[in-house]
Scaffold this active site. Sequence first.
Site, PDB file in Angstrom:
ATOM      1  N   LYS A  93      36.987 -21.947  -0.131  1.00 29.31           N
ATOM      2  CA  LYS A  93      37.483 -23.035  -0.987  1.00 29.31           C
ATOM      3  C   LYS A  93      38.850 -23.464  -0.464  1.00 29.31           C
ATOM      4  O   LYS A  93      39.890 -23.041  -0.963  1.00 29.31           O
ATOM      5  CB  LYS A  93      37.559 -22.583  -2.452  1.00 29.31           C
TER       6      LYS A  93
HETATM    7  N1  PMP Z   1      30.377 -26.215  -4.572  1.00 26.04           N
HETATM    8  C1  PMP Z   1      31.643 -26.635  -4.430  1.00 26.04           C
HETATM    9  C2  PMP Z   1      31.995 -27.482  -3.273  1.00 26.04           C
HETATM   10  C3  PMP Z   1      32.608 -26.276  -5.383  1.00 26.04           C
HETATM   11  O1  PMP Z   1      33.865 -26.686  -5.256  1.00 26.04           O
HETATM   12  C4  PMP Z   1      32.232 -25.498  -6.491  1.00 26.04           C
HETATM   13  C5  PMP Z   1      33.254 -25.134  -7.536  1.00 26.04           C
HETATM   14  N2  PMP Z   1      33.972 -23.994  -7.181  1.00 26.04           N
HETATM   15  C6  PMP Z   1      30.905 -25.081  -6.599  1.00 26.04           C
HETATM   16  C7  PMP Z   1      29.996 -25.464  -5.611  1.00 26.04           C
HETATM   17  C8  PMP Z   1      30.436 -24.214  -7.741  1.00 26.04           C
HETATM   18  O2  PMP Z   1      30.995 -22.944  -7.627  1.00 26.04           O
HETATM   19  P1  PMP Z   1      31.294 -22.074  -8.911  1.00 26.04           P
HETATM   20  O3  PMP Z   1      30.020 -21.966  -9.647  1.00 26.04           O
HETATM   21  O4  PMP Z   1      31.740 -20.758  -8.363  1.00 26.04           O
HETATM   22  O5  PMP Z   1      32.344 -22.758  -9.690  1.00 26.04           O
END
Ligand code: PMP
Length: 306
Positions: free
Chosen positions: A159
């Site tokens: 991220k």
């Molecule tokens: N894909 C992306 C690109 C994201 O930024 C997120 C949010 N963190 C997600 C998927 C979903 O991840 P999570 O369920 O861990 O929030």
Amino acid sequence: MPIQKVEKIWMDGRLVDWDDATIHVLSHTLHYGSGVFEGIRAYATADGPAVFRLTDHIRRLHESARMLLIEVPFSVAQIVEAVKETVRVNNVEECYIRPLIYLGYGEMGLNPLPCPVNVSVACWPWGTYLGDEGIRHGVRMKISSWRRQDPNMIPPAAKVTGLYVNSSLAKVEALKAGYDEAILLNTAGYVSECTGENIFVVKDGTIYTPPLAAGALDGITRDSVRTIAGDLGYQLVEANLLRSDLYIADEAFLTGTAAEIVPIRSVDDRMIGEPGEMTRKIQETYFAAIRGQVEAYKGWVEHVRT
Ligand code: PMP
């Protein structure tokens, strides 16, 4: 919706007043997108506010940093504690939480290694990301003309703040065209994910989601859905999806911490319709789980008051 201000923000080991949580304009991350971050939510439970899968989020934060060769000056346990403290002192029952590891003021240039590493944790009350209406009746999706970065450009598993320029381009394109959210294909043309959510489709009773190798983030909500779907007796398969698989889905939904679980109503104007039964059951279970109401998933909620 503007950010709803609370009292304190945690910065490098101490709580500072909200308005004093500022950084130098020559901070490295501001120029080159070299930070890593998390998005987490805390929910009200019978035993006070609890952060959903907090330790898993902070582990992923550390892994994002590791991929960028950033040495984090705080352990996973210390950042977990920082998050709990931030939620506690701000007296919020439910909130969104944004931990950020950024490279600060020190040196400029494309080599980030000499820069100081800073860590902050902020939280604020934040309602449904794609709207209450979207959660109930589904959102309208558009396949973006922008492609998800190839894993050999920037690892989508991390991220990284700079990575989100790609998501923002897709998001703005979708909004300006009158849709709610975008779906990104990867450079091979397969479905990867949405701008800040993973994607699932249901066809003939089986749930499908793209593999991580398609450029999807290893979403924590995605992982929770995998467990919930299994416990509900649903079959879930990771498979490369074509855009046409989205057009002819029986049901479809997206998952993410900010968005939670949101049904997809249409893709590029091909109607999927009102949320289907499998989507609803998964959604219902998830909304109970995040508030500590499902015995089997109580381990997912981490209380801020002990
Ligand atoms: N894909 C992306 C690109 C994201 O930024 C997120 C949010 N963190 C997600 C998927 C979903 O991840 P999570 O369920 O861990 O929030």
